[in-house]
Scaffold this active site. Sequence first.
Site, PDB file in Angstrom:
ATOM      1  N   GLY A   1       0.827  -1.212   0.000  1.00  0.00           N
ATOM      2  CA  GLY A   1       0.000   0.000   0.000  1.00  0.00           C
ATOM      3  C   GLY A   1       0.852   1.250   0.000  1.00  0.00           C
ATOM      4  O   GLY A   1       2.066   1.175  -0.208  1.00  0.00           O
ATOM      5  N   ASN A   2       0.225   2.378   0.208  1.00  0.00           N
ATOM      6  CA  ASN A   2       0.973   3.632   0.318  1.00  0.00           C
ATOM      7  C   ASN A   2       0.318   4.538   1.347  1.00  0.00           C
ATOM      8  O   ASN A   2      -0.720   4.206   1.899  1.00  0.00           O
ATOM      9  CB  ASN A   2       1.100   4.314  -1.057  1.00  0.00           C
ATOM     10  N   ARG A   3       0.946   5.681   1.601  1.00  0.00           N
ATOM     11  CA  ARG A   3       0.515   6.521   2.722  1.00  0.00           C
ATOM     12  C   ARG A   3      -0.557   7.542   2.375  1.00  0.00           C
ATOM     13  O   ARG A   3      -0.828   8.435   3.163  1.00  0.00           O
ATOM     14  CB  ARG A   3       1.726   7.288   3.276  1.00  0.00           C
TER      15      ARG A   3
END
Length: 413
Positions: free
Chosen positions: A208-210
Site C-alpha cells: 500500500g501507500n501513505r
Amino acid sequence: MRIVLGVGGGIAAYKAASLLRLFTESGHDVTVIPTEAATRFVGTATWEALSGHPVSNSVWDDVDKVNHVRLGHEADLIVIAPATADVLARAAAGLADDLLTGTLLMARGPVVMAPAMHTEMWQHAATRANVETLRSRGITIIEPASGRLTGADTGPGRLPEPAEIHAAALAAHAAARTAHAGGALHGKRVTISVGGTREALDPVRFLGNRSSGKQGMALAEAALAQGAHVTLVLAHAEVAPPRGCDVVRVESALQLRDAVIAALPATDVLVMAAAVADFRPAEVVATKIKKNDDGADPVLTLVRNPDVLREAVLTRDAGPAGTGDARPLVIAGFAAETGDATADPLTHARAKLARKGCDFLVLNVVGSDLVFGEDSNEVTIIGADGSESAPVRGSKRVVADAVMSHAAGLLSR
Ligand code: CTP
C-alpha cells in the site's frame, strides 16, 4: 461583507484577535460573539476595541434588537475560531443556549469552523461524530494543525494560523456565492479518483501507500459546492467521503483503472488525485504465504501497473470518431516533485505534464516534510498551454477550490 466571528473558550482565543484584524483590514465589518468561556481568555473590551462594535454573548442584552435572529440573518459569513469541542457539540445538537449558537441556527450564509482542542478531544468518537454531522450540513470544518498544544504535549488540535483561516473563510464565501449563482460547475459531471490503492500479495497482505485521501475528499467537497455531480472512484482512504457523491469503491490499481475508464463517457472533468501504485506483485497467491521451513528470504516479483491518467487521456483523444463528443473535456493530474541534481520540481512537472498529455497538473513541491496525511498544502497549477498559477497555499479545501475553479475555467472556454 458582514462577518460574525464566533470565539470559543480555548487558549487559542487570543489568536482570534489577529484573525479579526485580517478581516477588518481587508475591509469587512465584523461582529464578534465570544462564548461565556471565551471571555475568560480574552475580555470583551478587546473585541469591542478591535471590531468597533459592542460585544455580548447573551440573548438577553439589547433584546429590542433581537440580536439572536438579526446577526445570523444579516451575516454574509460566520467564522468560529477557535471552535472548541463544546461549541462543536452544541452546534451539532442544534442548541441555542447563548448568542453564538442561536446565531448559528439563523445563519443564511456559509459557516466556517476552525476547531482547536487537545488531540484526545479532537479524536474522541463524540467529536468525530459532531464534525461529521456539521460537515454533512454544509459547514466547512478546517482540519486543525498538528503541533505544540497548551502544555508540553503535541499532536493534531492546534488552531491553524489566522492567515489560513482567513483564506479558507473567504474561499468558502466565494464558493457559496458561485454556487448561489448557479455554480461554476453546475450540471457538470466530475469524476475524482481518491485514496491509495492496495496491491494484494495474498488473502491477508498487500502493498500500500501513505495516501490519506484528504486532498481527494476536499476536491469532492469543492466540486459539490460548485454545483457538480460528483463520482468518487475511491481506493483506501482515512477519511469518509462527503455526502452527496456517488462512490465506486476499488482496491487495486487495475480495479481503479477499470472504474475510471468506465466513468469517462459520462465525465466532464476527471481529476486523478489517487495515489495509484506503479507496481503490483506479479502473482497474487490464493492462500496465505507461509514462512519457508528452510529460512530462505522470500522474493517478490513486481510488474508495472497501467498509468491510468495516461490511459484516460489516450481514451479521450481517440474519442468517438467524428462525433466531436470526446469525454472528459478536462483531465487533471497531481504531481509530487522534489527536484534533483538534473532539474528543479517545475521542470520535472512540465516533463510529466507532457508525458501524461493531460490539461493541467497540480504540482506539489515536497521535501522531507512529506504532505501525506497533512492537512494543508501548497501547490502550483501548471497548464498544458504553458500557464503557471501563483502558488496556492492553505488547507486542502483551499487548494481544492482553486483546482476545481481552474477546471471550471477550462470548461467554459
Ligand atoms: N497516476 C495514474 N496511474 C498510475 C500512477 C499515477 O493515473 N499508475 C496518476 C496519479 O493519480 C497522479 C499522477 O498520475 O495524478 C502522478 O503521476 P506519476 O507519474 O505517478 O507521478 P509520481 O508518482 O510522482 O511518479 P514519478 O515521478 O516517479 O514518475
